[in-house]
Design an enzyme around this catalytic site. Sequence first.
Site, short mmCIF file in Angstrom:
data_model
loop_
_atom_site.label_atom_id
_atom_site.label_comp_id
_atom_site.label_asym_id
_atom_site.label_seq_id
_atom_site.Cartn_x
_atom_site.Cartn_y
_atom_site.Cartn_z
N ARG A 1 0.77 -1.17 0.02
CA ARG A 1 0.06 -0.07 0.12
C ARG A 1 0.86 1.19 0.16
O ARG A 1 1.02 1.98 -1.02
CB ARG A 1 -0.99 -0.12 1.31
CG ARG A 1 -2.05 0.81 1.11
CD ARG A 1 -1.71 2.35 1.62
NE ARG A 1 -1.26 2.22 2.90
CZ ARG A 1 -0.58 3.55 3.52
NH1 ARG A 1 -0.44 4.62 2.77
NH2 ARG A 1 -0.21 3.59 4.55
N CYS B 1 4.32 9.11 0.41
CA CYS B 1 3.03 9.68 -0.05
C CYS B 1 3.03 10.50 -1.03
O CYS B 1 3.59 11.69 -0.97
CB CYS B 1 2.42 10.15 1.72
SG CYS B 1 0.67 11.00 1.08
#
Length: 318
Positions: A30, A255
Amino acid sequence: MDKNNKKPPFISTLAQKFPESVSLVEMGARDGLQNQPETFSASLRAELVDRLASTGLKRIEAGSFVSPKAVPQMAGSQDVFSALNRKSGVVYSALTPNLKGFEAAIAAGADEVAVFASASEGFSQKNINCTITESLQRFEPVMDAAKKHHLKVRGYVSCVMGCPYDGEVSPVQVATVANALWQMGCYEISLGDTIGVGTPLKAKRIFAACSKNTPIQSLAAHFHNTYGQALTNIYALLEEGLTVIDSSIAGLGGCPYAPGASGNVATEDVVYMLEGMGIKTGIDLEALLNTARFIHRELGIPSRSNAGVALVHSNLNS
Ligand code: HMG
Ligand code: MG
């Protein structure tokens, strides 16, 4: 050395109490893949998760159900879940920013979900397009729905050691958001050093602030390694009672809304350190190295794990 009492000018840490075992939460599929420039097929993503599960990892974040416009790399997470060869005893979880994401995660068969807030307003706006307060309100229906489905919800707090947009973030603010997630029913709060700027004493101050009103055994460390501090910060928190660590195979990750931030601390480095300290992880380091090899081959990127690179070399030379 002090001439008068002949004692060394430091306190030995050998008597320090560390936990007997630590639980790792794997982020590679992820956090790792969400920040790659390209998107990968569901079958490759599922194969990564399956390989991770075969290393002894028991908690694996397999994808996220967010807007595909915001993070195209995570589109198709439902196909990742359906392609998994599920291993019994492994919890496959997913990020869900709102009820829409939760419903998709449930339909895909996620065992657990995670909501994610920020300790700083700047990152909250960039990442999920709302204020911290609005984000907490959005999580309420997710918590209600999760309760109905008997699903556990993890909570993340981003930017606990600093924000790429707002700069300094106070420990009190981190503790307030962490406790808000705890109060609404998250069973575990993962403290994210999203941009990897933290240093050990700061990590301790934040952990101390959070553990004043949220149980220490419910706090996890999610440290990105941008400044090479993640492992040191983890060590500092192990001294304070940390027992849950997020990490990512080969140090993958970052991110899209935290420009320049590098990956999570590498799982291989964490396992090497913990096992070296006699702390059990239940993870087979050799199997991790094989999984890392698979991901380097598929992604065409070098490892960000120091232990991983060193062990591969020493295995080649032995
Ligand atoms: P928004 O634009 O405010 O939401 O985005 P909206 O409700 O107005 O919806 C806008 C569009 O998104 C609509 O589609 C919705 O249907 C769709 P359109 O009508 O334009 O075609 N949408 C969704 N689609 C799929 N799944 C959903 C969903 N929700 C709305 N769940 C939103 C708000 C939160 C959705 C958006 O900003 C978003 O998806 N952000 C994702 C951010 C993200 O994934 N960041 C990376 C993960 S967090 C992280 O990495 C940090 C962490 O690792 C810890 C750390 O390191 O600190 C966890
Ligand atoms: Mg992260």
